[in-house]
Design a protein around this motif. Structure first.
Motif, PDB file in Angstrom:
ATOM      1  N   VAL A 186      38.546  15.550  -6.480  1.00 25.18           N
ATOM      2  CA  VAL A 186      39.451  14.848  -7.391  1.00 25.18           C
ATOM      3  C   VAL A 186      40.531  16.135  -7.652  1.00 25.18           C
ATOM      4  N   SER A 187      41.349  15.800  -8.435  1.00 31.88           N
ATOM      5  CA  SER A 187      42.625  16.725  -8.815  1.00 31.88           C
ATOM      6  C   SER A 187      42.199  18.187  -9.554  1.00 31.88           C
ATOM      7  N   PRO A 188      42.920  19.397  -9.238  1.00 29.02           N
ATOM      8  CA  PRO A 188      42.524  20.687  -9.980  1.00 29.02           C
ATOM      9  C   PRO A 188      41.921  20.540 -11.338  1.00 29.02           C
ATOM     10  N   GLY A 189      42.729  19.837 -12.193  1.00 26.49           N
ATOM     11  CA  GLY A 189      42.249  19.811 -13.545  1.00 26.49           C
ATOM     12  C   GLY A 189      40.925  19.380 -13.858  1.00 26.49           C
ATOM     13  N   VAL A 190      40.764  18.273 -13.149  1.00 30.50           N
ATOM     14  CA  VAL A 190      39.263  17.398 -13.045  1.00 30.50           C
ATOM     15  C   VAL A 190      38.412  18.383 -12.498  1.00 30.50           C
ATOM     16  N   SER A 191      38.660  18.977 -11.337  1.00 31.24           N
ATOM     17  CA  SER A 191      37.668  19.844 -10.657  1.00 31.24           C
ATOM     18  C   SER A 191      37.215  20.929 -11.575  1.00 31.24           C
ATOM     19  N   ALA A 192      38.089  21.435 -12.244  1.00 33.23           N
ATOM     20  CA  ALA A 192      37.561  22.520 -13.464  1.00 33.23           C
ATOM     21  C   ALA A 192      36.522  21.889 -14.113  1.00 33.23           C
ATOM     22  N   PHE A 193      36.863  20.780 -14.626  1.00 27.95           N
ATOM     23  CA  PHE A 193      35.960  19.948 -15.429  1.00 27.95           C
ATOM     24  C   PHE A 193      34.700  19.664 -14.857  1.00 27.95           C
ATOM     25  N   CYS A 194      34.570  19.205 -13.706  1.00 28.99           N
ATOM     26  CA  CYS A 194      33.321  19.219 -12.912  1.00 28.99           C
ATOM     27  C   CYS A 194      32.508  20.535 -13.054  1.00 28.99           C
ATOM     28  N   ILE A 195      33.294  21.501 -12.506  1.00 32.40           N
ATOM     29  CA  ILE A 195      32.379  22.787 -12.785  1.00 32.40           C
ATOM     30  C   ILE A 195      31.966  23.169 -13.913  1.00 32.40           C
ATOM     31  N   PHE A 196      32.778  22.976 -15.124  1.00 38.77           N
ATOM     32  CA  PHE A 196      32.282  23.064 -16.357  1.00 38.77           C
ATOM     33  C   PHE A 196      31.035  22.363 -16.748  1.00 38.77           C
ATOM     34  N   LEU A 197      31.044  21.126 -16.402  1.00 40.50           N
ATOM     35  CA  LEU A 197      29.805  20.268 -16.618  1.00 40.50           C
ATOM     36  C   LEU A 197      28.654  20.796 -15.838  1.00 40.50           C
ATOM     37  N   ALA A 198      28.892  21.203 -14.593  1.00 44.83           N
ATOM     38  CA  ALA A 198      27.555  21.525 -13.727  1.00 44.83           C
ATOM     39  C   ALA A 198      27.136  22.906 -14.592  1.00 44.83           C
ATOM     40  N   VAL A 199      27.847  23.859 -14.922  1.00 47.19           N
ATOM     41  CA  VAL A 199      27.478  25.051 -15.556  1.00 47.19           C
ATOM     42  C   VAL A 199      26.809  24.619 -17.011  1.00 47.19           C
ATOM     43  N   VAL A 213      48.538  19.556 -16.866  1.00 47.55           N
ATOM     44  CA  VAL A 213      48.349  19.757 -15.465  1.00 47.55           C
ATOM     45  C   VAL A 213      49.455  19.844 -14.741  1.00 47.55           C
ATOM     46  N   ALA A 214      49.259  20.787 -13.525  1.00 49.35           N
ATOM     47  CA  ALA A 214      50.719  20.699 -12.685  1.00 49.35           C
ATOM     48  C   ALA A 214      50.110  20.528 -11.412  1.00 49.35           C
ATOM     49  N   GLN A 215      49.932  19.465 -10.747  1.00 51.58           N
ATOM     50  CA  GLN A 215      49.202  18.982  -9.795  1.00 51.58           C
ATOM     51  C   GLN A 215      49.978  18.218  -8.501  1.00 51.58           C
ATOM     52  N   PRO A 216      49.711  18.716  -7.375  1.00 51.89           N
ATOM     53  CA  PRO A 216      50.576  18.051  -6.296  1.00 51.89           C
ATOM     54  C   PRO A 216      50.158  16.865  -5.991  1.00 51.89           C
ATOM     55  N   LEU A 217      51.200  16.017  -5.800  1.00 48.50           N
ATOM     56  CA  LEU A 217      51.099  14.594  -5.407  1.00 48.50           C
ATOM     57  C   LEU A 217      50.897  14.390  -4.081  1.00 48.50           C
ATOM     58  N   PRO A 218      50.064  13.331  -3.688  1.00 49.48           N
ATOM     59  CA  PRO A 218      49.923  13.044  -2.415  1.00 49.48           C
ATOM     60  C   PRO A 218      51.209  12.868  -1.403  1.00 49.48           C
ATOM     61  N   TYR A 219      50.907  13.470  -0.124  1.00 51.56           N
ATOM     62  CA  TYR A 219      52.193  13.604   0.606  1.00 51.56           C
ATOM     63  C   TYR A 219      52.649  12.017   0.921  1.00 51.56           C
ATOM     64  N   HIS A 220      52.171  11.023   0.790  1.00 52.81           N
ATOM     65  CA  HIS A 220      52.636   9.844   1.031  1.00 52.81           C
ATOM     66  C   HIS A 220      53.381   9.067  -0.233  1.00 52.81           C
ATOM     67  N   THR A 221      53.212   9.886  -1.404  1.00 49.32           N
ATOM     68  CA  THR A 221      54.045   9.218  -2.589  1.00 49.32           C
ATOM     69  C   THR A 221      55.347   9.313  -2.508  1.00 49.32           C
ATOM     70  N   VAL A 222      55.877   8.031  -2.659  1.00 50.53           N
ATOM     71  CA  VAL A 222      57.314   7.855  -2.764  1.00 50.53           C
ATOM     72  C   VAL A 222      58.044   7.875  -4.111  1.00 50.53           C
TER      73      VAL A 222
END
Length: 1128
Positions: free
Chosen positions: A420-433, A86-95
């Motif tokens: 959820v994060s982009p990688g998990v979002s694709a997983f959710c879409i797959f499950l729905a289909v 995964v290449a995912q953005p971290l929350p803005y408040h992450t230090v």
């Protein structure tokens, strides 16, 4: 799970206690009717259904090799591996301290023309301006590095720059870059000399830099256009610098980028205008192989799912091949998963971020939920029904629940994909289909295979039910713990919401897996807050919108999460599986004068999909046709014997449920009385003073009984036949005449004096060994007259009751080797008393039944249930079930206000070896509601965990194999405007009613039982009215669909031969599933189901004889004013 959320609302709306059970739609609900019709079609056309599912599966599975890739081929989707990427953005408040910094530069020319040689040469000049000379770039330094200049404003020499390259050792000042210009070794001459830029770009797509970063097209280009997996065009050249925090090269790049805007402002448009990039965000790059803990967790999860499946499957005995069913389930799940991969690939949904082993698990758990719900529903349908009816009923009952569950899960997955994060979002879409495809294949492939299996195993269903219920009874006798109930599927957790729990649990676990540094709760809350802020926050207008970029920088960055992530991590943190980088917004350069308007619309689907359509369509169509044809031949071979049976069943099921036979005209005036025998005789008595016997086994042939030698037999007050259908007794006011049905001759006549009063009952007693049958006549004054056989003229009168009778009903107990058969007569007096009289060797013994329930409402009708030793007492709003032996109430049925003498009943029984009386497997009680005139049916069936409804003995205990009557399931059905109807042996109702009232004024309403004026001759000049439209109907006793039917009594164009009438005459049930009704001067025979076998024994019908009285008496019963009195 949706039923748990609706628990309070359902209690408020229904004004009853809330329930978490899934609602069962009524058989008349449009949705259930639609699913039932489809289930019937699928069961009757299994080959067509299988071919449709196979065609869809082939269409979706064949393109998979062309849509997915495991190498560096462009335009195709990536298959998931055994890694988390995964290449995912971290929350803005992450230090967190970043491991590297990424600074990209995007170079644009005209729209999708970034591969022009002149633009490539100009991009090389910009690259050299930012990094220094890069021609024939080779940063390897075998010699010691030269000293660096002091100060941050001094440019590095090429040797000083190269000495800090990551290839010479990773330090806090290291750097490296990748650029499409490296395809030509960053040489202007080579670029301008290249005659085929496109070929060079495609041939060198696997080229690596000095730090082993592959120069993939997704890395060095943005906004690509492919054709047949070849890059044809790109919208932007991407030059990317990656450096550590203290790298001088990074500071030089930042300083020169700020000055670049003024230096090249005449030739380029720079975004942002000042050239200073201040916006950045932390990104996490992961490439983590499945750990031992992940492997053990998945193994345990699959083991539990497969174990549950195997255990549940082996509990189902009504399956021809358990191995075959397992293969069917696995095939269905594989079809659903692979079809979902294809759809997700076509719509550019990247599924490579999550290990491939995680995808089948959630689908398996949800698929098993629907599969076993359907199998159990089919098993619990009556095994005597046809396969199409059973599958239709089961699918109509379970499909709405499966549809609601699917919609619920799809909605949950859609909401989760936004949070959820982009990688998990694709997983959710797959499950729905996949869930949608799973329901599709369940409704086609699995339903067809199940129909074939049910057709082959119908005889074993009873054993399956008995075994299942016996096992449940044994378990219930000792009680169950909560864990046992969950394992055996007796809690909602294991039946209706297990799949949803598994699905949501997997999403949370996968989401947490990408954020292992945080707790699961913090991860979920953080992304929820991030998504909500993004959703409700004000959208910012970007300066890059006017450029019309083919791909935005964030979407380009999301592509860098496969092998690129692995290569990047191996450089920055060789021993880790993830790293964090600060990614700055790109410095965008657009050539002045470039045309950034798009001439054609860019395709939104996967490029490999268009390649497949353009280059593989012919082969694809041929393959699909060949697969379907081959499968058709294979099915024909495997179902060689079954196809003929299926064709016969289909022809049989295509025929109407109702069949109507119009018997030849046998009377000149109206028929006033009808009766029947056990061997298919119907006896009719007309107002023309003719008694006619019809033989239904001979196709409806008839003969008129000649005048009796003993004198006049009219008016006829009653008819009775014996069990053997040898003798017909005709009762007149002063004698009983016996007619031999076998020899068609008159027997002796016996004189009786009824004083022109109709009796309450006339019947033959069961024949005793070495004895003749006796005929009994029950008079209204409480006297019973016994005639001693057909060959003698002896009679005996016994006064049993002093009070005048309202109704009487005989009941004969069968007896056995130890206990002889006994005759009972149950009578109700006009004063409301209830009496039971039994005949013994010493005469008649009578006793009065005293029950508080009968004191409040007087009885108006009695019905016998002979083989059970029970009788029904009908009052205004109750039906009491009494035991004839103990005279105790077994059960009380609450009803609406019923019309007098409108009660009918039917029941089916089964014998249990150690029980004296048979047990009830189903019982139907019907009556006509007093206010509305509707027919209401109450059907009692045992619960799922028992076989039968067992009766209470004197001790008050049941037999141990069934349930008490009060614990039985009750199904109620209502029929509007029933007209004249009968309850048949299986509990179904069939009748004839007036479909449309005549326009002319008539004193009697349709179906009310009034006489009405009859028009005999059209020449009398009466005002003509529109003919009455008569309709025949039938309904099933339970909630089964597909067994209800209506059809006109007379077909279109048929010329009726009967006298014109406004109401029907008397009726009588014949055989098991037929009834005969007089229609003026003719008889109509209505049969439900297949061909009727009229010669049935009393044991088969549950009735041993019958009595018929004059049909015009006591109109209080409305449409059921006359009722055939039957018993066994």
């Amino acid at each position: 799970m949706i039923w748990y959320l609706l628990y309070p609302l359902r209690g408020l709306v229904c004004r009853e206690k809330g329930t978490t059970e899934a609602p069962v739609l009524s058989p008349s609900h449009p949705l259930r009717k639609a699913f039932s019709r489809y289930g019937r079609y699928a069961a009757r056309h299994v080959v067509t259904t299988l071919l449709i599912s196979a065609a869809v599966a082939t269409i979706l599975l064949y393109p998979i090799p062309f849509l997915f890739t495991t190498d560096f081929i462009n335009g195709a989707s990536n298959l998931p591996h055994h890694v988390w990427t995964v290449a995912q953005p971290l929350p803005y408040h992450t230090v967190v301290e970043p491991d590297f910094i990424m600074r990209p530069v995007w170079v644009h020319g005209s729209y999708m023309q970034a591969l022009r040689p002149d633009l490539l040469a100009s991009a090389l000049e910009i690259q050299d301006e930012l990094l220094g000379i890069t021609k024939d770039f080779d940063p390897r330094m075998p010699d010691p590095p030269p000293p660096r200049p002091e100060g941050d404003d001094v440019d590095l020499t090429p040797r000083q720059r190269d000495a800090l390259h990551a290839i010479n050792g990773l330090t806090n000042e290291s750097w490296f870059f990748h650029s499409p210009l490296q395809y030509w070794s960053c040489s202007r001459d080579r670029i301008l000399a290249d005659k085929d830029i496109i070929t060079t770009v495609n041939e060198k797509k696997t080229m690596s830099t000095f730090v082993n970063v592959t120069l993939r097209h997704s890395v060095v280009f943005s906004g690509k256009r492919f054709e047949y997996r070849r890059l044809l065009a790109a919208d932007a050249l991407v030059i990317t610098l990656l450096h550590r925090r203290n790298s001088p090269v990074g500071r030089q790049w930042e300083r020169k980028a700020a000055a670049l805007a003024e230096k090249i402002g005449d030739e380029w448009d720079v975004y942002p205008p000042g050239g200073r990039i201040t916006n950045s965000r932390l990104y996490e790059f992961q490439f983590q192989p499945i750990s031992t803990q992940d492997t053990l967790t998945l193994t345990l999860a699959y083991g539990l799912a497969i174990g549950y499946f195997v255990m549940s499957l082996f509990k189902v005995r009504a399956v021809k091949s358990k191995v075959g069913l397992m293969v069917t389930v696995v095939t269905q799940i594989v079809f659903a998963i692979m079809s979902s991969f294809t759809v997700c690939a076509v719509f550019n949904i990247d599924l490579s971020r999550i290990p491939q082993a995680a995808y089948p698990l959630a689908i398996l758990s949800m698929s098993l939920e629907n599969i076993f719900r359907l199998i159990n529903a089919v098993i619990l349908t009556p095994s005597e029904d046809s396969t199409a009816s059973r599958v239709s009923h089961a699918f109509g009952e379970t499909a709405p629940v499966a549809l609601a569950s699917t919609l619920q899960n799809v909605i949950i997955l859609t909401v989760c994909s936004r949070l959820v994060s982009p990688g998990v979002s694709a997983f959710c879409i797959f499950l729905a289909v996949a869930i949608v495809f799973d329901v599709f294949y369940l409704s086609t492939f699995f339903l067809a295979v199940l129909s074939i299996d049910v057709r082959r195993t119908e005889l074993s269903d009873a054993l399956a039910k008995a075994s299942m219920r016996h096992h449940r009874h044994a378990m219930e006798s000792r009680g169950r713990t909560w864990i046992e109930q969950m394992i055996h599927g007796k809690t909602a957790l294991s039946t209706r919401i297990a799949g949803t729990f598994v699905m949501v649990g997997m999403i949370v676990i996968v989401q947490w897996h990408f954020f292992q540094e945080q707790t699961m709760l913090n991860t979920t809350i953080g992304f929820f807050w991030e998504s909500a802020s993004h959703f409700f926050g004000a959208s910012k207008t970007s300066e890059l919108e006017e450029i019309n970029q083919a791909r935005s920088p964030p979407s380009w960055l999301r592509l860098q999460d496969h092998e690129t992530a692995q290569e990047l991590i191996s450089i920055i943190k060789p021993s880790a599986h993830s790293c964090v980088g600060r990614v700055y917004d790109p410095l965008v350069l657009v050539k002045k004068g470039a045309d950034r308007s798009s001439r054609i619309r860019e395709p939104t689907l996967l490029p490999a999909y268009y390649d497949f359509i353009n280059h593989q369509m012919t082969q694809f169509v041929v393959i699909v046709v060949v697969v379907v044809a081959a499968l058709r031949l294979l099915i024909s071979y495997l179902l060689y014997e079954d196809e003929a049976n299926m064709e016969d069943d289909r022809d049989y099921e295509d025929s109407p449920i109702l069949s109507i036979q119009h018997l030849p005209e046998g009377h000149t005036l109206d028929i006033a009385m009808v009766g029947h025998s056990n061997e298919g005789h119907v006896i009719s008595v007309g107002l023309d003073r003719v008694v006619r016997v019809w033989d239904l086994r001979a196709g409806g042939s008839s003969y008129a009984i000649p005048s009796a030698a003993a004198g006049n037999i009219f008016p006829v007050l009653g008819l009775a036949t014996d069990d053997d259908s040898k003798w017909l007794a005709i009762l007149s006011p002063y004698q009983v005449a016996f007619w031999s049905l076998a020899d068609r001759v008159w027997g002796p006549s016996v004189a009786v004096d009824l004083s022109s009063h109709r009796p309450e009952a006339i019947f033959f007693a069961p024949k005793l060994p070495n004895d003749e049958r006796h005929l009994f006549i029950v008079r209204r004054n409480g006297t019973v007259t016994e005639l001693f056989g057909q060959e003698s003229s002896g009679t005996e009168d016994s006064v049993i009751w002093e009070s005048p009778l309202l109704c009487a009903e005989p009941l004969v107990s069968r007896g056995n080797a130890q206990v002889p058969a006994r005759l009972y007569v149950v009578a109700a007096s006009k004063k409301g008393g209830l009496y039971v009289a039994s005949r013994t060797r010493n005469g008649w013994q009578s006793r009065e039944i005293t029950d508080p329930a009968l004191e409040r409402q007087k009885p108006h009708q009695i019905l016998a249930m002979p083989s059970l030793g029970l009788f029904l007492i009908a009052t205004l709003t109750r039906v009491h079930v009494f035991s004839v032996e103990t005279c105790e109430v077994v059960h009380t049925i609450e009803t609406q206000k019923m019309r007098p003498r409108s009660l009918q009943c039917a029941y089916s029984t089964q014998r249990i070896s150690h029980i004296e009386f048979p047990a009830i497997t189903s019982s139907t009680v019907s009556y006509v509601e007093a206010e509305s005139g509707d027919c209401i049916l109450h059907t009692f069936t045992p619960p799922e965990d028992v076989d039968s409804i067992c009766l209470q003995g004197p001790s008050g205990a049941t037999d141990g194999e069934g349930c008490e009557w009060s614990a039985a399931n009750v199904t109620k059905r209502r029929v509007r405007n029933p007209g004249h109807y009968c309850i048949l042996s299986d509990g179904s109702a069939a009748g004839i009613r007036c479909k449309k009232a005549p326009e002319a004024e008539s004193p009697a309403a349709c179906g009310e039982g009034g006489e009405g004026l009859r028009k005999r001759f059209s020449s009398r000049g009466a005002v003509k009215s529109k003919p009455i439209e008569w309709e025949v109907w039938t309904i099933s006793p339970g909630l089964r669909t597909g067994t209800d039917e209506e059809q006109p009594l007379f077909m279109k164009g048929e010329q009726p031969s009967h006298l014109l009438i406004s109401d029907l005459g008397p009726k009588v049930r014949v055989g098991l599933m037929s009834f005969a009704v007089s229609f003026g001067n003719v008889i109509k025979l209505v049969t439900v189901g297949g061909p009727e076998r009229f010669d049935v024994s009393p044991e088969e019908t549950g009735h041993e004889g019958f009595m018929s009285l004059a049909s015009r008496r006591r109109k209080g019963g409305g449409s059921n004013s006359w009722r055939p009195r039957t018993w066994s």
